[in-house]
Design a protein around this motif. Structure first.
Motif, PDB file in Angstrom:
ATOM      1  N   ILE A   2      26.824 -20.854 -29.309  1.00  0.00           N
ATOM      2  CA  ILE A   2      25.383 -20.667 -29.120  1.00  0.00           C
ATOM      3  C   ILE A   2      24.796 -21.847 -28.346  1.00  0.00           C
ATOM      4  O   ILE A   2      24.025 -21.660 -27.410  1.00  0.00           O
ATOM      5  N   TYR A   3      25.181 -23.045 -28.745  1.00  0.00           N
ATOM      6  CA  TYR A   3      24.625 -24.252 -28.130  1.00  0.00           C
ATOM      7  C   TYR A   3      25.044 -24.373 -26.668  1.00  0.00           C
ATOM      8  O   TYR A   3      24.235 -24.741 -25.809  1.00  0.00           O
ATOM      9  N   LEU A   4      26.295 -24.055 -26.391  1.00  0.00           N
ATOM     10  CA  LEU A   4      26.792 -24.126 -25.016  1.00  0.00           C
ATOM     11  C   LEU A   4      26.100 -23.091 -24.137  1.00  0.00           C
ATOM     12  O   LEU A   4      25.727 -23.380 -22.990  1.00  0.00           O
ATOM     13  N   SER A   5      25.899 -21.903 -24.663  1.00  0.00           N
ATOM     14  CA  SER A   5      25.198 -20.856 -23.904  1.00  0.00           C
ATOM     15  C   SER A   5      23.757 -21.260 -23.624  1.00  0.00           C
ATOM     16  O   SER A   5      23.259 -21.076 -22.505  1.00  0.00           O
ATOM     17  N   LEU A   6      23.095 -21.806 -24.628  1.00  0.00           N
ATOM     18  CA  LEU A   6      21.713 -22.254 -24.450  1.00  0.00           C
ATOM     19  C   LEU A   6      21.649 -23.400 -23.445  1.00  0.00           C
ATOM     20  O   LEU A   6      20.767 -23.432 -22.586  1.00  0.00           O
ATOM     21  N   PHE A   7      22.598 -24.332 -23.553  1.00  0.00           N
ATOM     22  CA  PHE A   7      22.681 -25.439 -22.597  1.00  0.00           C
ATOM     23  C   PHE A   7      22.797 -24.896 -21.177  1.00  0.00           C
ATOM     24  O   PHE A   7      22.081 -25.321 -20.267  1.00  0.00           O
ATOM     25  N   GLY A   8      23.714 -23.945 -20.970  1.00  0.00           N
ATOM     26  CA  GLY A   8      23.927 -23.376 -19.636  1.00  0.00           C
ATOM     27  C   GLY A   8      22.708 -22.663 -19.105  1.00  0.00           C
ATOM     28  O   GLY A   8      22.334 -22.818 -17.936  1.00  0.00           O
ATOM     29  N   LEU A   9      22.062 -21.887 -19.949  1.00  0.00           N
ATOM     30  CA  LEU A   9      20.857 -21.173 -19.530  1.00  0.00           C
ATOM     31  C   LEU A   9      19.740 -22.152 -19.184  1.00  0.00           C
ATOM     32  O   LEU A   9      19.041 -21.981 -18.186  1.00  0.00           O
ATOM     33  N   ALA A  10      19.572 -23.194 -19.999  1.00  0.00           N
ATOM     34  CA  ALA A  10      18.541 -24.197 -19.733  1.00  0.00           C
ATOM     35  C   ALA A  10      18.845 -24.957 -18.445  1.00  0.00           C
ATOM     36  O   ALA A  10      17.933 -25.299 -17.684  1.00  0.00           O
ATOM     37  N   PHE A  11      20.116 -25.215 -18.191  1.00  0.00           N
ATOM     38  CA  PHE A  11      20.521 -25.883 -16.954  1.00  0.00           C
ATOM     39  C   PHE A  11      20.123 -25.027 -15.752  1.00  0.00           C
ATOM     40  O   PHE A  11      19.502 -25.518 -14.803  1.00  0.00           O
ATOM     41  N   ILE A  12      20.486 -23.756 -15.792  1.00  0.00           N
ATOM     42  CA  ILE A  12      20.166 -22.843 -14.691  1.00  0.00           C
ATOM     43  C   ILE A  12      18.655 -22.721 -14.516  1.00  0.00           C
ATOM     44  O   ILE A  12      18.149 -22.697 -13.396  1.00  0.00           O
ATOM     45  N   ALA A  13      17.925 -22.665 -15.628  1.00  0.00           N
ATOM     46  CA  ALA A  13      16.471 -22.518 -15.570  1.00  0.00           C
ATOM     47  C   ALA A  13      15.802 -23.710 -14.901  1.00  0.00           C
ATOM     48  O   ALA A  13      14.710 -23.579 -14.356  1.00  0.00           O
ATOM     49  N   ALA A  14      16.437 -24.875 -14.940  1.00  0.00           N
ATOM     50  CA  ALA A  14      15.849 -26.071 -14.333  1.00  0.00           C
ATOM     51  C   ALA A  14      16.092 -26.141 -12.839  1.00  0.00           C
ATOM     52  O   ALA A  14      15.429 -26.895 -12.145  1.00  0.00           O
ATOM     53  N   THR A  15      17.034 -25.367 -12.335  1.00  0.00           N
ATOM     54  CA  THR A  15      17.260 -25.334 -10.898  1.00  0.00           C
ATOM     55  C   THR A  15      16.264 -24.354 -10.290  1.00  0.00           C
ATOM     56  O   THR A  15      15.371 -23.859 -10.977  1.00  0.00           O
ATOM     57  N   LEU A  16      16.421 -24.059  -9.054  1.00  0.00           N
ATOM     58  CA  LEU A  16      15.492 -23.143  -8.398  1.00  0.00           C
ATOM     59  C   LEU A  16      15.802 -21.679  -8.698  1.00  0.00           C
ATOM     60  O   LEU A  16      15.137 -20.792  -8.205  1.00  0.00           O
ATOM     61  N   SER A  20      14.989 -17.854 -18.186  1.00  0.00           N
ATOM     62  CA  SER A  20      14.011 -18.157 -19.225  1.00  0.00           C
ATOM     63  C   SER A  20      14.691 -18.734 -20.456  1.00  0.00           C
ATOM     64  O   SER A  20      15.054 -17.999 -21.376  1.00  0.00           O
ATOM     65  N   SER A  21      14.836 -20.023 -20.466  1.00  0.00           N
ATOM     66  CA  SER A  21      15.456 -20.682 -21.613  1.00  0.00           C
ATOM     67  C   SER A  21      14.521 -20.702 -22.817  1.00  0.00           C
ATOM     68  O   SER A  21      14.989 -20.709 -23.957  1.00  0.00           O
ATOM     69  N   GLU A  22      13.232 -20.682 -22.587  1.00  0.00           N
ATOM     70  CA  GLU A  22      12.273 -20.676 -23.701  1.00  0.00           C
ATOM     71  C   GLU A  22      12.402 -19.403 -24.522  1.00  0.00           C
ATOM     72  O   GLU A  22      12.348 -19.441 -25.751  1.00  0.00           O
ATOM     73  N   LEU A  23      12.579 -18.290 -23.849  1.00  0.00           N
ATOM     74  CA  LEU A  23      12.730 -17.014 -24.540  1.00  0.00           C
ATOM     75  C   LEU A  23      14.010 -17.002 -25.374  1.00  0.00           C
ATOM     76  O   LEU A  23      14.003 -16.572 -26.529  1.00  0.00           O
ATOM     77  N   ALA A  24      15.091 -17.505 -24.792  1.00  0.00           N
ATOM     78  CA  ALA A  24      16.366 -17.567 -25.523  1.00  0.00           C
ATOM     79  C   ALA A  24      16.263 -18.495 -26.726  1.00  0.00           C
ATOM     80  O   ALA A  24      16.705 -18.148 -27.825  1.00  0.00           O
ATOM     81  N   LEU A  25      15.669 -19.667 -26.529  1.00  0.00           N
ATOM     82  CA  LEU A  25      15.516 -20.624 -27.623  1.00  0.00           C
ATOM     83  C   LEU A  25      14.672 -20.046 -28.743  1.00  0.00           C
ATOM     84  O   LEU A  25      15.046 -20.112 -29.921  1.00  0.00           O
ATOM     85  N   SER A  26      13.545 -19.464 -28.400  1.00  0.00           N
ATOM     86  CA  SER A  26      12.678 -18.907 -29.444  1.00  0.00           C
ATOM     87  C   SER A  26      13.370 -17.753 -30.172  1.00  0.00           C
ATOM     88  O   SER A  26      13.228 -17.612 -31.387  1.00  0.00           O
ATOM     89  N   GLY A  27      14.142 -16.940 -29.450  1.00  0.00           N
ATOM     90  CA  GLY A  27      14.890 -15.864 -30.093  1.00  0.00           C
ATOM     91  C   GLY A  27      15.909 -16.389 -31.077  1.00  0.00           C
ATOM     92  O   GLY A  27      16.063 -15.843 -32.183  1.00  0.00           O
ATOM     93  N   LEU A  28      16.608 -17.460 -30.706  1.00  0.00           N
ATOM     94  CA  LEU A  28      17.595 -18.056 -31.617  1.00  0.00           C
ATOM     95  C   LEU A  28      16.917 -18.625 -32.868  1.00  0.00           C
ATOM     96  O   LEU A  28      17.440 -18.523 -33.969  1.00  0.00           O
TER      97      LEU A  28
END
Length: 142
Positions: A2-16, A20-28
């Motif tokens: 879970i943490y690795l997936s969230l990390f990856g999504l947040a990483f991608i969300a910070a690029t151009l 939506s890492s916020e949606l994933a985080l709030s869902g978790l």
């Protein structure tokens, strides 16, 4: 995982790239999957490191900005640099904002903003944003 997936999504969300890492985080958080501290750390770290990629892309952007294929006109680039210079390095506290946040981190790199200041200010802004997301998600389940 879970943490690795969230990390990856947040990483991608910070690029151009859009994500939506916020949606994933709030869902978790709402589904009570994972420890809150580790969720916050995974999202914040991933998003911060994604912004560091933007910073280093910006660092090298100056040598290509006069090429025909460059996606931003000289006028747009000068405007972005002018805005960053007007509000200063502390505008990096808002690097988490949609639409303007990612380009802000690129401009900071292109203007050779101190990486130490960049790292601290972006980390504070993004960490606070994810803490707020967790807090709001907890309000949903309480």
């Amino acid at each position: 995982m879970i943490y690795l997936s969230l990390f990856g999504l947040a990483f991608i969300a910070a690029t151009l790239l859009p994500a939506s890492s916020e949606l994933a985080l709030s869902g978790l958080v709402v589904k009570q999957q994972g420890e809150l501290v580790w969720l916050w750390l995974a999202a914040t770290t991933g998003n911060l490191l994604g912004s560091c990629v933007n910073y280093y892309l910006g660092w090298f952007i100056a040598k290509w900005r006069n090429k025909r294929w460059f996606p931003v006109s000289q006028q747009q680039y000068d405007k972005a640099c002018g805005l960053f210079n007007r509000y200063g390095k502390f505008s990096l506290l808002f690097a988490w904002l949609p639409i303007v946040g990612d380009p802000l981190t690129v401009v900071a790199g292109s203007l050779r903003t101190s990486f130490g200041w960049f790292f601290v200010l972006v980390a504070l802004g993004k960490g606070a944003r994810y803490a707020l997301v967790i807090y709001l998600a907890l309000q949903v389940i309480s």
